[in-house]
Scaffold this active site. Structure first.
Site, PDB file in Angstrom:
ATOM      1  N   THR A 183      -7.255   6.200  10.611  1.00  0.00           N
ATOM      2  CA  THR A 183      -7.544   4.032  10.492  1.00  0.00           C
ATOM      3  C   THR A 183      -7.280   3.376  10.981  1.00  0.00           C
ATOM      4  O   THR A 183      -5.995   3.210  11.825  1.00  0.00           O
ATOM      5  CB  THR A 183      -7.806   4.392   8.949  1.00  0.00           C
ATOM      6  OG1 THR A 183      -8.572   4.878   7.704  1.00  0.00           O
ATOM      7  CG2 THR A 183      -7.317   2.337   8.736  1.00  0.00           C
ATOM      8  N   ARG A 211     -17.579   8.824  -1.421  1.00  0.00           N
ATOM      9  CA  ARG A 211     -15.691   8.187  -2.393  1.00  0.00           C
ATOM     10  C   ARG A 211     -15.480   6.904  -1.643  1.00  0.00           C
ATOM     11  O   ARG A 211     -15.762   7.124  -0.488  1.00  0.00           O
ATOM     12  CB  ARG A 211     -15.101   9.761  -1.330  1.00  0.00           C
ATOM     13  CG  ARG A 211     -13.821   9.282  -1.668  1.00  0.00           C
ATOM     14  CD  ARG A 211     -12.584   9.184  -0.006  1.00  0.00           C
ATOM     15  NE  ARG A 211     -11.282   9.443  -0.136  1.00  0.00           N
ATOM     16  CZ  ARG A 211     -11.049   8.483   0.920  1.00  0.00           C
ATOM     17  NH1 ARG A 211     -11.538   7.459   1.903  1.00  0.00           N
ATOM     18  NH2 ARG A 211     -10.008   8.207   0.613  1.00  0.00           N
ATOM     19  N   ASP A 214      -9.048   3.495  -0.118  1.00  0.00           N
ATOM     20  CA  ASP A 214      -8.172   2.151   0.073  1.00  0.00           C
ATOM     21  C   ASP A 214      -8.310   1.533   0.926  1.00  0.00           C
ATOM     22  O   ASP A 214      -7.838   0.297   0.433  1.00  0.00           O
ATOM     23  CB  ASP A 214      -6.282   2.747   0.014  1.00  0.00           C
ATOM     24  CG  ASP A 214      -5.815   3.065   1.816  1.00  0.00           C
ATOM     25  OD1 ASP A 214      -7.014   3.927   1.909  1.00  0.00           O
ATOM     26  OD2 ASP A 214      -5.408   2.016   2.216  1.00  0.00           O
ATOM     27  N   GLY A 235      -2.911   5.776   5.515  1.00  0.00           N
ATOM     28  CA  GLY A 235      -3.291   7.446   4.902  1.00  0.00           C
ATOM     29  C   GLY A 235      -3.781   8.216   3.598  1.00  0.00           C
ATOM     30  O   GLY A 235      -5.397   7.650   3.945  1.00  0.00           O
TER      31      GLY A 235
HETATM   32  N1  ASP Z   1      -6.807   5.802   4.315  1.00  0.00           N
HETATM   33  C1  ASP Z   1      -7.787   6.037   4.716  1.00  0.00           C
HETATM   34  C2  ASP Z   1      -8.474   6.331   3.961  1.00  0.00           C
HETATM   35  O1  ASP Z   1      -8.162   7.115   2.838  1.00  0.00           O
HETATM   36  C3  ASP Z   1      -7.591   7.042   5.052  1.00  0.00           C
HETATM   37  C4  ASP Z   1      -6.401   6.847   6.964  1.00  0.00           C
HETATM   38  O2  ASP Z   1      -6.546   6.100   6.494  1.00  0.00           O
HETATM   39  O3  ASP Z   1      -6.397   7.159   7.988  1.00  0.00           O
HETATM   40  O4  ASP Z   1      -9.554   6.546   3.420  1.00  0.00           O
END
Ligand code: ASP
Length: 320
Positions: A183, A211, A214, A235
């Site tokens: 992300t 889905r 966050d 994350g």
């Molecule tokens: N936080 C993001 C998610 O769960 C994924 C990421 O941070 O890479 O969609």
């Protein structure tokens, strides 16, 4: 002139050092540099923190190596579903979108939701209808097709198949698919003393059933309040939602009087770790303090200040 600063991330859970090539590292670093420069140009001209985080995130969304906009990961159905959010620390205004397709820069749609709609959070077809009405830029499916990302989906699906067919208790011990994260996000402080945050993502490879992670959830992946801090997370989203990470850090500052560093360390290195949540974040307060903690192997990250201080790093030992 008052100080200004910007910090960005390109995702936690960096490619393991053993498999990172020099060419790849150059691409990742260039993406981060371009993003802080995009934000810094806005801030240097006296622009708002809000404009700066949008500019920085747009730059990362256009960069195919990052999991947002163009480089987004694939869902289980082989589609691309994008999430983004933005928040203005001046007035707690916020905008967010989830499950959108074919929007070139989701962060700008999140901002348009904040400024031009009567709502905060739009999803799927409705969000796209709004985007069309507001004249946001669309891009065809081919724009978002990155072979490497598609290969990651195939590996993840094969993992699912082996686990489903044989169970993890059988003789076959499946090799887990590579890290699914990446992300992007930004936080900034402008010369007027205002802070803002923005986050954008394709979510996690092989995500199913609509889905949502966050990143588009205000308070979990993104938060900004001039009185406390601006935060953008990255994350394993399920854990970040359950821990309400961004707002928790703000609350620890507001109600417990913790410093930005204390609050970030407590949440990233204690609370998240306790429940098994892997990832990190970038954070800033109105004094220009910047924190970039993570509990994963690495986190693509960079910062730049008005006094010329600059930093770009990926792994833990690349200390500031
Ligand atoms: N936080 C993001 C998610 O769960 C994924 C990421 O941070 O890479 O969609």
């Amino acid at each position: 002139m008052s100080q200004y600063a910007i910090a960005v991330h390109g995702g936690a859970g960096a490619i393991p050092r053993t498999t990172m090539t020099t060419e790849k590292e150059v691409l990742f670093r260039r993406g981060l540099e371009d993003a802080i420069n995009a934000g810094d140009s806005v801030l240097a001209a006296g622009g708002s923190a809000l404009d700066a985080v949008e500019a920085a995130v747009r730059s990362l969304e256009d960069e195919p190596v990052y999991n947002a906009g163009r480089g987004a990961v694939f869902t289980n159905k082989g589609t691309i579903e994008l999430d983004s959010s933005i928040m203005d620390g001046r007035n707690l205004m916020a905008g967010a979108v989830t499950g959108i397709k074919n929007i070139k820069n989701p962060v700008s749609l999140a901002r348009t939701v904040m400024e031009k709609s009567e709502h905060v959070f739009l999803s799927g077809l409705g969000a796209m209808e709004f985007a069309e009405k507001m004249g946001l830029e669309f891009a065809p499916d081919e724009y978002f097709f990155i072979q490497e990302r598609y290969d990651q989906l195939l590996v993840a699906k094969e993992y699912d198949r082996v686990v489903l067919d044989h169970g993890i208790a059988g003789n076959i011990v499946p090799v887990p698919p590579p890290s699914k994260k990446g992300t992007v996000g930004a936080v900034a402080l402008d010369v007027h003393g205002n802070i803002a945050a923005a986050t954008s993502t394709g979510g996690m490879t092989n995500k199913k059933f609509g889905r949502v992670g966050d990143s588009p959830v205000i308070g979990a992946g993104t938060y900004a309040n001039n009185n406390t801090c601006a935060i953008s997370c990255t994350g394993h989203g399920e854990f970040f939602i359950r821990s309400v990470v961004a707002y928790d850090i703000s609350c620890l500052m507001e109600y417990k009087g913790m410093s930005l560093r204390e609050a970030c360390d407590f949440v990233v290195h204690k609370k998240l770790v306790t429940i098994g949540g892997e990832g990190g974040l970038v954070a800033i307060d109105r004094h220009g303090n910047i924190e970039m903690p993570f509990n994963s192997e690495g986190m693509y990250r960079a910062m730049k200040r008005s006094n010329g201080e600059k930093y770009v790093g990926i792994y833990l030992d690349q200390v500031r």
